[in-house]
Design a protein around this motif. Structure first.
Motif, PDB file in Angstrom:
ATOM      1  N   LEU A  30       0.839  -1.197   0.000  1.00 34.09           N
ATOM      2  CA  LEU A  30       0.000   0.000   0.000  1.00 34.09           C
ATOM      3  C   LEU A  30       0.872   1.243   0.000  1.00 34.09           C
ATOM      4  CD1 LEU A  30      -2.703  -1.009   2.627  1.00 34.09           C
ATOM      5  CD2 LEU A  30      -2.873  -1.103   0.130  1.00 34.09           C
ATOM      6  N   ILE A  31       0.395   2.293  -0.639  1.00 34.79           N
ATOM      7  CA  ILE A  31       1.129   3.551  -0.700  1.00 34.79           C
ATOM      8  C   ILE A  31       0.431   4.565   0.200  1.00 34.79           C
ATOM      9  CG2 ILE A  31       1.899   5.441  -2.175  1.00 34.79           C
ATOM     10  CD1 ILE A  31       1.991   3.424  -4.482  1.00 34.79           C
ATOM     11  N   TYR A  32       1.220   5.177   1.065  1.00 35.11           N
ATOM     12  CA  TYR A  32       0.708   6.133   2.053  1.00 35.11           C
ATOM     13  C   TYR A  32       1.213   7.531   1.728  1.00 35.11           C
ATOM     14  CZ  TYR A  32      -0.374   1.982   4.815  1.00 35.11           C
ATOM     15  OH  TYR A  32      -0.876   0.783   5.245  1.00 35.11           O
ATOM     16  N   ASP A  33       0.334   8.515   1.921  1.00 33.60           N
ATOM     17  CA  ASP A  33       0.706   9.915   1.743  1.00 33.60           C
ATOM     18  C   ASP A  33       1.168  10.453   3.093  1.00 33.60           C
ATOM     19  OD1 ASP A  33       0.932  12.624   1.310  1.00 33.60           O
ATOM     20  OD2 ASP A  33      -0.973  12.794   0.242  1.00 33.60           O
ATOM     21  N   VAL A  34       2.463  10.746   3.206  1.00 35.05           N
ATOM     22  CA  VAL A  34       3.039  11.263   4.455  1.00 35.05           C
ATOM     23  C   VAL A  34       3.436  12.732   4.317  1.00 35.05           C
ATOM     24  CG1 VAL A  34       3.807   8.979   5.227  1.00 35.05           C
ATOM     25  CG2 VAL A  34       5.366  10.397   3.894  1.00 35.05           C
ATOM     26  N   GLU A  65       4.273  -1.214  12.752  1.00 35.65           N
ATOM     27  CA  GLU A  65       3.554  -0.826  11.537  1.00 35.65           C
ATOM     28  C   GLU A  65       2.285  -0.037  11.832  1.00 35.65           C
ATOM     29  OE1 GLU A  65       0.967  -4.653  10.239  1.00 35.65           O
ATOM     30  OE2 GLU A  65       3.145  -4.917  10.180  1.00 35.65           O
ATOM     31  N   THR A  66       1.849   0.019  13.076  1.00 26.45           N
ATOM     32  CA  THR A  66       0.661   0.806  13.402  1.00 26.45           C
ATOM     33  C   THR A  66       0.868   2.293  13.118  1.00 26.45           C
ATOM     34  OG1 THR A  66       1.332   1.011  15.717  1.00 26.45           O
ATOM     35  CG2 THR A  66      -0.143  -0.820  15.159  1.00 26.45           C
ATOM     36  N   VAL A  67       2.108   2.718  12.967  1.00 22.28           N
ATOM     37  CA  VAL A  67       2.397   4.114  12.634  1.00 22.28           C
ATOM     38  C   VAL A  67       1.724   4.518  11.319  1.00 22.28           C
ATOM     39  CG1 VAL A  67       4.559   3.730  11.372  1.00 22.28           C
ATOM     40  CG2 VAL A  67       4.229   5.841  12.633  1.00 22.28           C
ATOM     41  N   PHE A  68       1.511   3.575  10.421  1.00 23.13           N
ATOM     42  CA  PHE A  68       0.900   3.883   9.135  1.00 23.13           C
ATOM     43  C   PHE A  68      -0.597   4.155   9.245  1.00 23.13           C
ATOM     44  CE2 PHE A  68       4.749   1.558   7.886  1.00 23.13           C
ATOM     45  CZ  PHE A  68       5.291   2.483   7.019  1.00 23.13           C
ATOM     46  N   GLU A  69      -1.224   3.779  10.346  1.00 19.21           N
ATOM     47  CA  GLU A  69      -2.665   3.976  10.517  1.00 19.21           C
ATOM     48  C   GLU A  69      -3.071   5.443  10.490  1.00 19.21           C
ATOM     49  OE1 GLU A  69      -3.654   1.905  14.109  1.00 19.21           O
ATOM     50  OE2 GLU A  69      -3.307  -0.063  13.198  1.00 19.21           O
ATOM     51  N   LYS A  70      -2.150   6.337  10.821  1.00 16.18           N
ATOM     52  CA  LYS A  70      -2.503   7.758  10.839  1.00 16.18           C
ATOM     53  C   LYS A  70      -2.380   8.432   9.475  1.00 16.18           C
ATOM     54  CE  LYS A  70       1.765   8.584  13.178  1.00 16.18           C
ATOM     55  NZ  LYS A  70       2.430   9.257  14.271  1.00 16.18           N
ATOM     56  N   PHE A  71      -1.935   7.696   8.469  1.00 19.88           N
ATOM     57  CA  PHE A  71      -1.756   8.259   7.133  1.00 19.88           C
ATOM     58  C   PHE A  71      -2.804   7.705   6.169  1.00 19.88           C
ATOM     59  CE2 PHE A  71       2.580   8.211   8.982  1.00 19.88           C
ATOM     60  CZ  PHE A  71       2.724   9.587   9.097  1.00 19.88           C
TER      61      PHE A  71
END
Length: 79
Positions: A30-34, A65-71
């Motif tokens: 998955l690609i996340y916008d940070v 990996e839960t850090v990605f949940e905010k993005f």
């Protein structure tokens, strides 16, 4: 998540905060916008660079990996 746009590694690489204003990273397909994260200013976060797949690098991170949940997920990495 099935209707997400597919992006190539080359397209992801352009979203590094330098070539284009977007700052994206991939993780587990998955690609996340940070872009809005102050920790990713200028496309760099510690020794990690934006525009890349960070799946293999997460084991070195002090967080899970839960850090990605905010993005926001903006697409899927076409591998």
């Amino acid at each position: 998540m099935d209707n997400l746009q597919l992006y190539t590694k080359q397209q992801l690489a352009l979203r590094n905060g330098q070539d284009k204003p977007q700052i994206w990273v991939a993780y587990k397909g998955l690609i996340y916008d940070v872009t809005e994260s102050r920790l990713w200013r200028n496309g760099k976060h510690y020794e990690h660079w934006a525009g890349q797949d960070l799946t293999e690098e997460l084991s070195d991170a002090p967080h899970t990996e839960t850090v990605f949940e905010k993005f926001t997920v903006i697409g899927k990495l076409n591998v």
